[in-house]
Design a protein around this motif. Structure first.
Motif, PDB file in Angstrom:
ATOM      1  N   ALA A   1      -1.319   6.089  14.715  1.00 58.08           N
ATOM      2  CA  ALA A   1      -1.373   4.808  15.424  1.00 58.08           C
ATOM      3  C   ALA A   1      -2.402   4.861  16.554  1.00 58.08           C
ATOM      4  O   ALA A   1      -3.160   3.904  16.760  1.00 58.08           O
ATOM      5  CB  ALA A   1       0.006   4.448  15.961  1.00 58.08           C
TER       6      ALA A   1
ATOM      7  N   PRO B   1      -2.392   1.865  11.027  1.00 57.25           N
ATOM      8  CA  PRO B   1      -0.980   1.489  10.979  1.00 57.25           C
ATOM      9  C   PRO B   1      -0.192   2.495  10.141  1.00 57.25           C
ATOM     10  O   PRO B   1      -0.620   2.844   9.038  1.00 57.25           O
ATOM     11  CB  PRO B   1      -0.974   0.112  10.310  1.00 57.25           C
ATOM     12  CG  PRO B   1      -2.390  -0.339  10.276  1.00 57.25           C
ATOM     13  CD  PRO B   1      -3.261   0.863  10.429  1.00 57.25           C
ATOM     14  N   THR B   2       0.922   2.952  10.686  1.00 58.48           N
ATOM     15  CA  THR B   2       1.664   4.027  10.018  1.00 58.48           C
ATOM     16  C   THR B   2       3.166   3.810  10.137  1.00 58.48           C
ATOM     17  O   THR B   2       3.673   3.475  11.199  1.00 58.48           O
ATOM     18  CB  THR B   2       1.287   5.389  10.628  1.00 58.48           C
ATOM     19  OG1 THR B   2      -0.125   5.555  10.543  1.00 58.48           O
ATOM     20  CG2 THR B   2       1.969   6.524   9.894  1.00 58.48           C
ATOM     21  N   GLU B   3       3.831   4.009   9.023  1.00 57.53           N
ATOM     22  CA  GLU B   3       5.288   4.030   8.960  1.00 57.53           C
ATOM     23  C   GLU B   3       5.695   5.437   8.542  1.00 57.53           C
ATOM     24  O   GLU B   3       4.861   6.215   8.095  1.00 57.53           O
ATOM     25  CB  GLU B   3       5.795   3.034   7.912  1.00 57.53           C
ATOM     26  CG  GLU B   3       5.317   1.612   8.091  1.00 57.53           C
ATOM     27  CD  GLU B   3       5.682   0.753   6.893  1.00 57.53           C
ATOM     28  OE1 GLU B   3       6.852   0.792   6.450  1.00 57.53           O
ATOM     29  OE2 GLU B   3       4.784   0.053   6.384  1.00 57.53           O
ATOM     30  N   TYR B   4       6.977   5.737   8.663  1.00 57.32           N
ATOM     31  CA  TYR B   4       7.446   7.030   8.171  1.00 57.32           C
ATOM     32  C   TYR B   4       8.874   6.895   7.691  1.00 57.32           C
ATOM     33  O   TYR B   4       9.613   5.998   8.100  1.00 57.32           O
ATOM     34  CB  TYR B   4       7.317   8.128   9.230  1.00 57.32           C
ATOM     35  CG  TYR B   4       8.117   7.895  10.481  1.00 57.32           C
ATOM     36  CD1 TYR B   4       9.431   8.352  10.602  1.00 57.32           C
ATOM     37  CD2 TYR B   4       7.568   7.212  11.560  1.00 57.32           C
ATOM     38  CE1 TYR B   4      10.164   8.137  11.752  1.00 57.32           C
ATOM     39  CE2 TYR B   4       8.284   6.996  12.709  1.00 57.32           C
ATOM     40  CZ  TYR B   4       9.585   7.458  12.804  1.00 57.32           C
ATOM     41  OH  TYR B   4      10.310   7.236  13.951  1.00 57.32           O
ATOM     42  N   THR B   5       9.235   7.815   6.798  1.00 59.05           N
ATOM     43  CA  THR B   5      10.596   7.829   6.271  1.00 59.05           C
ATOM     44  C   THR B   5      10.987   9.258   5.913  1.00 59.05           C
ATOM     45  O   THR B   5      10.147  10.059   5.504  1.00 59.05           O
ATOM     46  CB  THR B   5      10.739   6.897   5.043  1.00 59.05           C
ATOM     47  OG1 THR B   5      12.106   6.886   4.616  1.00 59.05           O
ATOM     48  CG2 THR B   5       9.865   7.335   3.887  1.00 59.05           C
TER      49      THR B   5
ATOM     50  N   TRP C   1       7.319   0.955  -2.754  1.00 61.75           N
ATOM     51  CA  TRP C   1       6.481   0.574  -1.604  1.00 61.75           C
ATOM     52  C   TRP C   1       5.154  -0.008  -2.088  1.00 61.75           C
ATOM     53  O   TRP C   1       4.383  -0.528  -1.316  1.00 61.75           O
ATOM     54  CB  TRP C   1       6.268   1.792  -0.702  1.00 61.75           C
ATOM     55  CG  TRP C   1       5.636   1.500   0.614  1.00 61.75           C
ATOM     56  CD1 TRP C   1       6.117   0.701   1.606  1.00 61.75           C
ATOM     57  CD2 TRP C   1       4.387   2.035   1.090  1.00 61.75           C
ATOM     58  NE1 TRP C   1       5.245   0.705   2.670  1.00 61.75           N
ATOM     59  CE2 TRP C   1       4.177   1.507   2.381  1.00 61.75           C
ATOM     60  CE3 TRP C   1       3.442   2.891   0.548  1.00 61.75           C
ATOM     61  CZ2 TRP C   1       3.069   1.821   3.148  1.00 61.75           C
ATOM     62  CZ3 TRP C   1       2.334   3.201   1.313  1.00 61.75           C
ATOM     63  CH2 TRP C   1       2.153   2.672   2.595  1.00 61.75           C
TER      64      TRP C   1
ATOM     65  N   LYS D   1      -2.467   0.921   0.737  1.00 55.01           N
ATOM     66  CA  LYS D   1      -1.181   1.538   1.057  1.00 55.01           C
ATOM     67  C   LYS D   1      -1.196   2.974   0.538  1.00 55.01           C
ATOM     68  O   LYS D   1      -1.226   3.195  -0.673  1.00 55.01           O
ATOM     69  CB  LYS D   1      -0.037   0.738   0.433  1.00 55.01           C
ATOM     70  CG  LYS D   1       0.075  -0.678   1.000  1.00 55.01           C
ATOM     71  CD  LYS D   1       1.152  -1.461   0.308  1.00 55.01           C
ATOM     72  CE  LYS D   1       2.439  -1.284   1.069  1.00 55.01           C
ATOM     73  NZ  LYS D   1       3.530  -2.123   0.509  1.00 55.01           N
TER      74      LYS D   1
ATOM     75  N   GLU E   1       7.463  11.418  13.436  1.00 53.22           N
ATOM     76  CA  GLU E   1       7.169  10.526  14.567  1.00 53.22           C
ATOM     77  C   GLU E   1       5.884  10.954  15.275  1.00 53.22           C
ATOM     78  O   GLU E   1       5.072  10.111  15.661  1.00 53.22           O
ATOM     79  CB  GLU E   1       8.326  10.525  15.566  1.00 53.22           C
ATOM     80  CG  GLU E   1       9.541   9.779  15.094  1.00 53.22           C
ATOM     81  CD  GLU E   1      10.758   9.987  15.995  1.00 53.22           C
ATOM     82  OE1 GLU E   1      10.683  10.742  16.993  1.00 53.22           O
ATOM     83  OE2 GLU E   1      11.800   9.381  15.686  1.00 53.22           O
TER      84      GLU E   1
ATOM     85  N   ALA F   1       2.983   9.983  13.081  1.00 51.31           N
ATOM     86  CA  ALA F   1       2.839   8.523  13.081  1.00 51.31           C
ATOM     87  C   ALA F   1       2.187   8.047  14.377  1.00 51.31           C
ATOM     88  O   ALA F   1       1.328   7.159  14.358  1.00 51.31           O
ATOM     89  CB  ALA F   1       4.199   7.857  12.886  1.00 51.31           C
TER      90      ALA F   1
ATOM     91  N   THR G   1      -2.698   1.182   5.385  1.00 50.96           N
ATOM     92  CA  THR G   1      -1.449   1.550   6.054  1.00 50.96           C
ATOM     93  C   THR G   1      -0.959   2.851   5.437  1.00 50.96           C
ATOM     94  O   THR G   1      -0.991   3.015   4.215  1.00 50.96           O
ATOM     95  CB  THR G   1      -0.380   0.453   5.856  1.00 50.96           C
ATOM     96  OG1 THR G   1      -0.857  -0.753   6.439  1.00 50.96           O
ATOM     97  CG2 THR G   1       0.938   0.848   6.499  1.00 50.96           C
TER      98      THR G   1
ATOM     99  N   MET H   1       2.180   5.601   4.860  1.00 54.16           N
ATOM    100  CA  MET H   1       3.626   5.844   4.853  1.00 54.16           C
ATOM    101  C   MET H   1       3.803   7.347   4.775  1.00 54.16           C
ATOM    102  O   MET H   1       3.510   7.964   3.743  1.00 54.16           O
ATOM    103  CB  MET H   1       4.301   5.175   3.652  1.00 54.16           C
ATOM    104  CG  MET H   1       5.777   5.548   3.480  1.00 54.16           C
ATOM    105  SD  MET H   1       6.863   5.016   4.802  1.00 54.16           S
ATOM    106  CE  MET H   1       7.061   3.292   4.365  1.00 54.16           C
TER     107      MET H   1
END
Length: 160
Positions: free
Chosen positions: A93, A98-102, A119, A4, A86, A89, A32, A34
């Motif tokens: 991808a 695998p990618t998330e964002y905040t 996290w 992570k 976005e 990300a 992954t 973030m």
């Protein structure tokens, strides 16, 4: 080794280099990502609003106008950074990572460390503005703060 990876991003030139490093490590480790941007009041312009000198009679009208202006700028900045996150990300991808964002608000150093802890990040990757000496003393260094307060390893990507 790293599963992570928290990637602290902004809109500076070094962010693309930070992203590329994170993407490479993400691929190598099947990790992954973030992606994080921390929106600050200074970035939105609140510091400029707060520093304006106004009389007591102008106070109420000026404050209403300034708050409306601040909220408009905050929303524009939020949309700008969400679009940027976005985009990164999607690129990750598409590369099979695998990618998330905040997008969070507050003091960048504290927010980065808090998110890393919550996290359960194994690694934080971030850039460095290159401040040194008096500039770093007066303005502080986000990367320095994160290195000293992070719950995990930190990789600092240099500009050159």
């Amino acid at each position: 080794m790293y599963k992570k990876i928290l990637v602290a991003m902004d809109s500076s030139e070094i962010s693309q280099k930070v992203f590329n490093s994170a993407l490479s490590l993400g691929k190598q480790n099947n990790a992954t990502l973030m992606l994080l941007h921390v929106l600050t009041d200074e970035e939105i312009g609140l510091a400029e609003i707060a520093s304006q000198q106004i009389s007591a009679l102008e106070y109420h009208a000026a404050m209403v106008e300034q708050v409306e202006s601040y909220l408009k700028e905050k929303e524009l900045s939020r949309k700008k950074y969400l679009t940027l996150l976005e985009s990164w990300a999607k690129e990750a991808a598409d590369a099979g990572v695998p990618t998330e964002y905040t997008l969070n608000y507050g003091g960048p150093g504290r927010v980065i460390c808090h998110l890393a802890k919550n996290w359960d990040a194994d690694l934080i990757i971030m850039g460095r503005r290159g401040l040194s000496g008096l500039g770093e003393l007066l303005m502080g260094s986000i990367s320095n703060y994160v290195v000293h307060h992070s719950p995990c390893s930190v990789l600092i990507v240099q500009e050159n």
